[in-house]
Design a protein around this motif. Structure first.
Motif, PDB file in Angstrom:
ATOM      1  N   ASN A  56       0.789  -1.174  -0.006  1.00 41.88           N
ATOM      2  CA  ASN A  56       0.050  -0.080  -0.142  1.00 41.88           C
ATOM      3  C   ASN A  56       0.871   1.296  -0.066  1.00 41.88           C
ATOM      4  O   ASN A  56       0.540   2.370  -0.504  1.00 41.88           O
ATOM      5  CB  ASN A  56      -0.937  -0.051   1.353  1.00 41.88           C
ATOM      6  CG  ASN A  56      -2.039  -1.098   1.127  1.00 41.88           C
ATOM      7  OD1 ASN A  56      -2.456  -1.672  -0.018  1.00 41.88           O
ATOM      8  ND2 ASN A  56      -2.619  -1.276   2.318  1.00 41.88           N
TER       9      ASN A  56
ATOM     10  N   GLN B 223       0.397   4.039  -2.914  1.00 39.60           N
ATOM     11  CA  GLN B 223       0.043   5.486  -2.554  1.00 39.60           C
ATOM     12  C   GLN B 223       1.119   6.291  -2.978  1.00 39.60           C
ATOM     13  O   GLN B 223       0.566   7.662  -3.279  1.00 39.60           O
ATOM     14  CB  GLN B 223       0.015   5.360  -0.985  1.00 39.60           C
ATOM     15  CG  GLN B 223      -0.376   6.783  -0.448  1.00 39.60           C
ATOM     16  CD  GLN B 223      -0.476   6.992   1.149  1.00 39.60           C
ATOM     17  OE1 GLN B 223      -0.282   5.920   1.724  1.00 39.60           O
ATOM     18  NE2 GLN B 223      -1.170   7.800   1.544  1.00 39.60           N
TER      19      GLN B 223
ATOM     20  N   TYR C 127      -5.974   4.992  -3.830  1.00 42.02           N
ATOM     21  CA  TYR C 127      -5.350   6.189  -3.222  1.00 42.02           C
ATOM     22  C   TYR C 127      -5.738   7.276  -4.031  1.00 42.02           C
ATOM     23  O   TYR C 127      -5.467   7.007  -5.375  1.00 42.02           O
ATOM     24  CB  TYR C 127      -3.909   5.849  -2.949  1.00 42.02           C
ATOM     25  CG  TYR C 127      -3.542   4.813  -1.806  1.00 42.02           C
ATOM     26  CD1 TYR C 127      -3.720   5.293  -0.469  1.00 42.02           C
ATOM     27  CD2 TYR C 127      -3.488   3.669  -2.170  1.00 42.02           C
ATOM     28  CE1 TYR C 127      -3.626   4.127   0.660  1.00 42.02           C
ATOM     29  CE2 TYR C 127      -3.344   2.296  -1.294  1.00 42.02           C
ATOM     30  CZ  TYR C 127      -3.199   3.069   0.296  1.00 42.02           C
ATOM     31  OH  TYR C 127      -3.360   2.110   1.156  1.00 42.02           O
TER      32      TYR C 127
ATOM     33  N   ASP D  34      -4.449  11.547  -4.914  1.00 43.25           N
ATOM     34  CA  ASP D  34      -3.557  12.376  -4.626  1.00 43.25           C
ATOM     35  C   ASP D  34      -4.002  13.573  -5.538  1.00 43.25           C
ATOM     36  O   ASP D  34      -4.144  13.471  -6.725  1.00 43.25           O
ATOM     37  CB  ASP D  34      -2.227  11.966  -4.499  1.00 43.25           C
ATOM     38  CG  ASP D  34      -1.282  12.836  -3.825  1.00 43.25           C
ATOM     39  OD1 ASP D  34      -0.913  13.868  -4.507  1.00 43.25           O
ATOM     40  OD2 ASP D  34      -0.665  12.634  -2.742  1.00 43.25           O
TER      41      ASP D  34
END
Length: 349
Positions: free
Chosen positions: A104, A108, A231, A233
């Motif tokens: 992960n 990420q 994830y 961003d």
């Protein structure tokens, strides 16, 4: 289909509009075309492209801008991914060359890298976890009758959750149940651990009420461990890439990228058009559900980690993005991410 000259003019208009965000006139096209053509011919060809619905005239200028249909034609027939500048390659390699401790963390970081490089909103989903097996289950007492349930899997991931311990269950009973669960669960894949298996493992050694509490606890941890981790961003980039200043519109955009159920529908690539057999798929705003993303484009790319499954990366940015550069980035990055994950998984074999 368009003639070769019409394709050159359409491609020139899109490339120039991507750089300047201003309507493109015939003189600009003439100065940038790789062939010698009169301005009158260019005007006639632009009129033909407008009749076909591939370019549009704005009210404020005599120039033209690409339409959604024009972008679609360009993406399906004309776009060519560009090689990345050397400094971009180096940045990607440097960011991926870190001492990651969990899958992960890598996924990420992938979303962060893509967002940093493009100033768009980036998404990254880890590979499927069907073949992942359980290597350990632990309960750690905290305070005020709180405990932390910790599940360790064969890919090095650690899943943990904090629970309030019911008063009728003692710490000793929890420890005994954990030993029983480890005997039965270790070595099994996440898919193999069903409620009936948990009930069978605990039912003979604990009261029915205690067993139900513990089964619910373990199911929660397993569910989180088996669920796809998405994830996101660069949410703040939605502000700079939106042409609408309405605060309620911006809030809706934020809500969209923060909700897993909406994201799953948005990133579903089942019916996407594929670009000439390449690995990156593009959907324009009019091809996305609802009107919320009408000024955006969504690019998705799948990556494979062999027997460990497949994952996905995606970018959400303005329709007039530089597709050649972004396609080149995603095609390269998906391969580098797969290599990094394969290298990580190799540590556990």
């Amino acid at each position: 289909m368009l003639t070769e000259r019409q394709e050159l003019i359409l491609k020139t208009i899109i490339n120039d509009f991507t750089q300047t965000h201003d309507p493109v006139g015939s003189k600009t096209v003439m100065s940038q075309l790789p062939i010698k053509v009169s301005s009158a011919t260019i005007r006639n060809e632009m009129a033909a492209l407008e009749e076909k619905g591939l370019i549009e005239k704005t009210h404020s200028s005599s120039g033209r801008i690409p339409s959604t249909a024009g972008y679609r034609y360009y993406l399906d027939n004309l776009v060519e991914p560009l090689q990345l500048p050397e400094n971009v390659y180096q940045h990607i390699m440097q960011q991926l060359d870190q001492p990651f401790h969990q899958v992960n963390e890598i996924v990420q970081e992938a979303a962060k890298i893509l967002s940093d490089l493009t100033n768009y909103t980036a998404f990254a989903e880890g590979p499927e976890s069907r073949n992942v097996t359980i290597t350990g289950f632990r309960i750690v007492p905290l305070f005020n009758r709180q405990i932390m349930a910790i599940l360790v899997t064969s890919d090095g991931n650690v899943q943990n959750q904090v629970y309030n311990l019911p008063r009728h269950i003692s710490g000793d009973e929890i420890e005994r149940a954990v030993r029983l669960l480890n005997d039965k669960l270790v070595g099994k894949s996440l898919d193999e651990v069903t409620p009936s298996l948990l009930a069978k493992s605990l039912g003979k050694h604990t009261s029915s009420q205690q067993a139900n509490e513990l089964i619910a606890l373990v199911e929660d941890v397993l569910k989180d461990a088996a669920s796809d981790q998405m994830y996101v961003d660069g949410q703040i980039n939605l502000l700079s890439n939106s042409s609408i200043g309405d605060s309620s519109h911006i809030r809706s955009l934020y809500d969209l990228v923060d909700r897993n159920d909406l994201l799953s529908r948005l990133l579903d690539t089942t019916d996407d058009q594929q670009l000439g057999g390449r690995s990156v798929r593009v959907r324009l705003g009019s091809e996305l559900p609802g009107d919320l993303l009408k000024d955006y484009s969504l690019l998705t790319a799948e990556y494979s980690v062999g027997s460990h499954g497949k994952g996905m990366i995606a970018l959400l940015g303005p329709t007039n993005m530089p597709y050649s550069q972004v396609l080149g980035l995603l095609e390269y990055f998906r391969n580098e991410l797969a290599k990094k994950l394969l290298d990580y998984y190799g540590r556990f074999q």
